[in-house]
Every structure is written in C-alpha cells, then in structure tokens.
Write a protein that holds these residues in place. Structure first.
Motif, PDB file in Angstrom:
ATOM      1  N   LEU A  74     -30.408  70.721  32.032  1.00  0.00           N
ATOM      2  CA  LEU A  74     -31.559  70.029  31.443  1.00  0.00           C
ATOM      3  C   LEU A  74     -31.975  70.671  30.126  1.00  0.00           C
ATOM      4  N   GLN A  75     -31.862  71.987  30.055  1.00  0.00           N
ATOM      5  CA  GLN A  75     -32.203  72.686  28.813  1.00  0.00           C
ATOM      6  C   GLN A  75     -31.231  72.320  27.706  1.00  0.00           C
ATOM      7  N   GLU A  76     -29.939  72.328  28.006  1.00  0.00           N
ATOM      8  CA  GLU A  76     -28.925  72.055  26.991  1.00  0.00           C
ATOM      9  C   GLU A  76     -28.821  70.567  26.638  1.00  0.00           C
ATOM     10  N   ALA A  77     -28.787  69.714  27.645  1.00  0.00           N
ATOM     11  CA  ALA A  77     -28.551  68.290  27.394  1.00  0.00           C
ATOM     12  C   ALA A  77     -29.792  67.547  26.922  1.00  0.00           C
ATOM     13  N   TYR A  78     -30.965  67.987  27.364  1.00  0.00           N
ATOM     14  CA  TYR A  78     -32.183  67.234  27.057  1.00  0.00           C
ATOM     15  C   TYR A  78     -33.200  68.037  26.249  1.00  0.00           C
ATOM     16  N   ASP A  79     -32.838  69.243  25.836  1.00  0.00           N
ATOM     17  CA  ASP A  79     -33.691  70.079  24.985  1.00  0.00           C
ATOM     18  C   ASP A  79     -35.051  70.354  25.635  1.00  0.00           C
ATOM     19  N   ILE A  80     -35.004  70.689  26.926  1.00  0.00           N
ATOM     20  CA  ILE A  80     -36.217  71.053  27.651  1.00  0.00           C
ATOM     21  C   ILE A  80     -36.390  72.567  27.513  1.00  0.00           C
ATOM     22  N   ALA A  81     -37.580  73.002  27.140  1.00  0.00           N
ATOM     23  CA  ALA A  81     -37.852  74.426  26.930  1.00  0.00           C
ATOM     24  C   ALA A  81     -37.740  75.192  28.250  1.00  0.00           C
ATOM     25  N   PRO A  82     -37.190  76.414  28.220  1.00  0.00           N
ATOM     26  CA  PRO A  82     -37.064  77.218  29.445  1.00  0.00           C
ATOM     27  C   PRO A  82     -38.395  77.434  30.164  1.00  0.00           C
ATOM     28  N   GLU A  83     -39.488  77.590  29.414  1.00  0.00           N
ATOM     29  CA  GLU A  83     -40.776  77.812  30.064  1.00  0.00           C
ATOM     30  C   GLU A  83     -41.263  76.561  30.797  1.00  0.00           C
ATOM     31  N   VAL A  84     -40.903  75.375  30.311  1.00  0.00           N
ATOM     32  CA  VAL A  84     -41.238  74.126  31.000  1.00  0.00           C
ATOM     33  C   VAL A  84     -40.411  74.023  32.279  1.00  0.00           C
ATOM     34  N   LEU A  85     -39.133  74.372  32.184  1.00  0.00           N
ATOM     35  CA  LEU A  85     -38.258  74.333  33.361  1.00  0.00           C
ATOM     36  C   LEU A  85     -38.691  75.358  34.406  1.00  0.00           C
TER      37      LEU A  85
END
Length: 180
Positions: A74-85
């Motif tokens: 999700l971080q790589e493919a959708y540019d979701i920030a690690p802190e959000v994840l």
C-alpha cells in the motif's frame, strides 16, 4: 453493512473477503494491462453500486504479496504514508485470504454508499500523501547568447634544432657508408 463515501474522496478503501467462493474474480492493474477483458464486472453488483468502475479496483490474495507485505504494498503502490499505515497496522497485518482495493477511479466523483454483503468487511480507508503543489521560486536564467565556440586545434609542434642536426648526421653517415 453500508459504507458512505463523500464526493471527490481521494482515499483508497480496503476490504477483506471472507468467502472467496462468492467473492469477485482476482484482478490487479498488471493483469488488466495484460488482458483488458479480464476486468471483473461483478464488483458493481457485489457492492450494489452500478456506477462502480471495476478498472479502478484490485482484488488479490494477500499471500500473493507475502514477501512484501500488505502495508509495504500500500505504501509503494498507493503512496500511503508509513505513519498512516501504522494506525491500521493490526487490521492490515492480520488479513489473510483475498482483499479488495477500491481507488477513487472506481468510485467516481459523486457521493457513494456501498452496500456490502456479509462476506465483505471494510478494513480501512487510507489517504495517500497529498501532492506537493507548493509554488517554487524559479532559478534565474541568463539569456545572454553564449560566445561561439571555436573548434579545438592542437598546437603545431616545430621540431627542435638538435633533432634536425642528429637526423642530418645519421643520413650523412648512411650515405657515406653506401658510397665507400
């Protein structure tokens, strides 16, 4: 269960599928590129939303990305920030089986209410890192025409006088040696 999504929502929505026999066909953006006819058209019926665009959705087994992990994907493919994840760590890391990811493209721009069957469970709605659209100052540019470049010409080397004398003496000795 119903999930209301506001108009112009930029988040991605992740769902767990508990019964893969009645779940949608697996599809990823890569599989859609390889075979455009492989897009699952049952997704609009599954969520009871006829306007849902299945080309904006992915359905895959979490085991297919086990080496990477769902959060990393999700971080790589959708540019979701690690802190959000990290806020959804337990729910995302605990998933097995199939997942459905709906992007803003799948949902369109209007307000949407998704009606989920019992075997589909909403896991998270995650916002990507916003695009940095802050104005930047442009560097100064020198518009003065550059001087024309002259081609490189190697300097001429003139032979040293002693070299001429040595060559002349050698030629003289060779000539005298042949004549005598």
């Amino acid at each position: 269960m119903n999930l209301s999504i506001p108009a112009h929502d930029t988040r991605i929505h992740i769902f767990a599928v508990s019964d893969t026999d009645t779940g949608p066909e697996r599809q990823t953006f890569l599989s859609q590129l390889e075979d455009p006819s492989a897009v699952d058209t049952t997704l609009p019926m599954l969520f009871d939303h006829p306007a849902l665009d299945p080309t904006g959705a992915e359905v895959f087994a979490v085991a297919d990305i086990a080496g990477m992990g769902l959060r990393s994907y999700l971080q790589e493919a959708y540019d979701i920030a690690p802190e959000v994840l990290a806020q959804s760590k337990a729910r995302l890391d605990g998933l097995g089986g199939d997942v459905i990811i709906l992007t803003p493209r799948a949902l369109g721009r209007a307000e949407v209410t998704l009606h989920m069957p019992a075997h589909i469970r909403h896991i998270a709605s995650l916002a990507p890192i916003p695009a940095d659209t802050a104005p930047r100052e442009m560097p100064e540019v020198d518009l003065t025409p550059a001087a024309p470049k002259t081609p490189f010409v190697p300097p001429r080397r003139t032979p040293q006088p002693w070299v001429i004398i040595v060559v002349a003496v050698i030629l003289l000795l060779i000539w005298l040696g042949q004549g005598g």
